[in-house]
Design an enzyme around this catalytic site. Structure first.
Site, PDB file in Angstrom:
ATOM      1  N   ASP A  21       8.849  11.888  12.631  1.00  0.00           N
ATOM      2  CA  ASP A  21       7.543  12.734  12.991  1.00  0.00           C
ATOM      3  C   ASP A  21       6.228  12.156  12.611  1.00  0.00           C
ATOM      4  O   ASP A  21       6.080  11.808  11.635  1.00  0.00           O
ATOM      5  CB  ASP A  21       7.754  14.069  12.139  1.00  0.00           C
ATOM      6  CG  ASP A  21       7.013  15.033  12.662  1.00  0.00           C
ATOM      7  OD1 ASP A  21       5.962  14.859  13.496  1.00  0.00           O
ATOM      8  OD2 ASP A  21       6.955  15.972  12.071  1.00  0.00           O
ATOM      9  N   HIS A  75      17.662  -8.527  11.408  1.00  0.00           N
ATOM     10  CA  HIS A  75      18.760  -7.873  11.028  1.00  0.00           C
ATOM     11  C   HIS A  75      19.331  -8.298   9.564  1.00  0.00           C
ATOM     12  O   HIS A  75      19.892  -7.664   8.757  1.00  0.00           O
ATOM     13  CB  HIS A  75      19.931  -8.020  11.971  1.00  0.00           C
ATOM     14  CG  HIS A  75      21.062  -6.845  11.800  1.00  0.00           C
ATOM     15  ND1 HIS A  75      20.959  -6.007  10.859  1.00  0.00           N
ATOM     16  CD2 HIS A  75      22.023  -6.526  12.627  1.00  0.00           C
ATOM     17  CE1 HIS A  75      22.104  -4.976  10.809  1.00  0.00           C
ATOM     18  NE2 HIS A  75      22.529  -5.329  12.164  1.00  0.00           N
TER      19      HIS A  75
END
Length: 482
Positions: A412, A180
């Site tokens: 996608d 992170h």
């Protein structure tokens, strides 16, 4: 193999820096960012791992995108400091690759797998759905032993971007892992968008990447003094801080668990319409977003299940992105969020309708997202600490992070589908597998909206309250709100 070597070698032997490594200084970060972000995505198509890896390699050779292949190193030998650098190899090789990619070939169907089959899937789009995901998270995140904290990454020579692909006969699960300290969810979303652009052969759509050494908060400047920050006099310190910590320890005594909730589009639209109707009696042109309503509605459900003393203060923190303040031509991957604070008595939140809390959440965002407030917050944080705690000693803290701008639900990968794929190949399920560790406050993640405009959330709450929440959701499903 580097993953294996990391966990079998002497941990005190620090990895050597390559003689030609470029050193990129990361902005200082608060300790809460020293964990991993681990996200599992399910695709209902078989994906070609070679195409995915080749497009990743191509992306990580473009400009500052190369910095994502740098090795994390601690800048300060002081163990309490949170200062890290990236050491970027001059050339990525088999021994020092730009990323780590593990592939697991499984011959069966995805729904026959004991773990994959338990990832939440869309069910009835007209009902609020509730998923117990404890059994789905652990096996996914422990298949390979990656470093779990920033210091462990610094002790290794592993690239910070890691991927695990579980390939089934009729589907794929990809586990995304990164420290992170590098990025937030929106930054990672920008990385994924660039990756898919390369995968689709549209390299000209890959934006220029802002280097990690550039702090987005420093780019905003510090023209506004610290005293102008709205909450500058609400710092929790000294005895009050100790009282809060003791209370948090007590509230964690029963342990916490994660659940995923899918909320129908029509329910949120219906609730938002009612909220706006309520607010229109006192405001000329009220506005609240769907996410404002979603957070307000579910926070009240959580409070009803937790049953805290009504005199306590609810401190609801809502993460917001600061990239809207920066020049749009570059991709800013580094952590660029601030927290908007809503502080209200618990009793007041429960006594009033959803419109009350939704309006307060919106007011907090409008007030704290201004350039002046962000500048004042940054100046104030430099005076008192990178991420100071705001609130009261008896507060009920609830943190909310909205990942919807990361657009994970729109990732996608159709150009990597093994068989011809009609339409987009986007995740049918998203699961946060991150391990916070230690004592944590209540928190929720807005994962995003799916193709049916249903909202997905994942919440980390005390075990004892989930039964009450499930009963409330069952009650809601009995009401006709279409």
């Amino acid at each position: 193999m580097e993953v294996v070597r990391y966990f079998t070698r002497n941990q005190k032997q620090l990895p050597a820096t390559g003689p030609n490594d470029s050193i990129v200084q990361l902005p200082d970060i608060p300790p809460c960012y020293e964990c991993n972000v681990e996200v599992a995505l399910r695709f209902d198509s078989s994906l070609d791992s070679e195409k995915l890896q080749q497009s990743l390699k191509q992306l990580l050779e473009i400009g500052n995108w190369r910095q994502l292949g740098g090795r994390v190193r601690r800048r300060d030998t002081n163990p309490s400091a949170c200062n890290y650098d990236l050491h970027v190899p001059a050339e990525f090789t088999t021994e020092r690759p730009a990323f780590n990619y593990q592939i697991w070939e499984l011959s069966g169907a995805i729904d026959e797998h004991p773990t994959a089959s338990k990832m939440p899937r869309p069910t009835d789009p007209k009902k609020v759905s509730f998923y117990n995901v404890g059994d789905a998270r652990s096996p996914l995140r422990t298949r390979t032993r990656y470093p779990r904290k920033a210091q462990e990454w610094a002790d290794s020579d592993l690239p910070p971007l890691s991927f695990e692909q579980l390939s089934f006969r009729d589907g794929t699960i990809i586990l995304l892992v990164f420290p992170h300290i590098l990025m937030d969810a929106t930054g990672y979303g920008l990385f994924l968008k660039a990756w898919t652009s390369v995968l689709q052969g549209r390299i000209d759509h890959v934006p220029q990447c802002c280097g990690f050494s550039e702090s987005t908060t420093d780019m905003l400047g510090h023209k506004t003094p610290a005293g102008a920050f709205t909450w500058h006099n609400h710092l929790l310190k000294g005895l009050d801080s100790l009282k809060f910590t003791a209370g948090l320890l007590w509230e964690n005594r029963w342990g916490k668990e994660d659940r995923v909730i899918r909320v129908p589009a029509k329910f949120i639209m219906h609730t938002r319409d009612k909220v706006l109707a309520d607010l229109s009696t006192s405001q000329p042109s009220p506005f609240v977003s769907q996410s404002d309503v979603l957070i307000a509605w579910f926070t009240r459900v959580v409070l009803a299940a937790l049953k805290p003393l009504q005199r306590r203060t609810l401190v609801l923190t809502n993460a917001f992105d600061t990239r809207h303040m920066l020049p749009p031509e570059r991709a800013y991957l580094q952590n660029s969020v601030c927290m908007a604070h809503t502080m209200l008595p618990v009793g007041e939140v429960l006594y009033n309708p959803v419109s009350f809390l939704a309006n307060e959440i919106r007011r907090s965002l409008v007030r704290e997202r201004t350039e002046e407030q962000i500048q004042a917050r940054c100046a104030w944080a430099k005076d008192v600490g990178i991420m100071p705690l705001l609130g009261t000693s008896d507060m009920l803290l609830c943190n909310v992070s909205n990942w919807s701008k990361g657009n994970l639900v729109d990732l996608d990968l159709c150009h990597a589908a093994v068989t011809e794929h009609r339409g987009p190949c986007v995740p049918s399920s998203i699961l946060n597998c991150s391990q916070m560790g230690g004592v944590t406050p209540n928190y929720g993640i807005i994962l995003g909206k799916d193709s049916q405009d249903c909202w997905w959330m994942q919440w980390h709450l005390p075990k004892f309250c989930w039964a009450g929440i499930e009963r409330e959701l069952d009650t809601i499903n009995q009401i006709r709100w279409e």
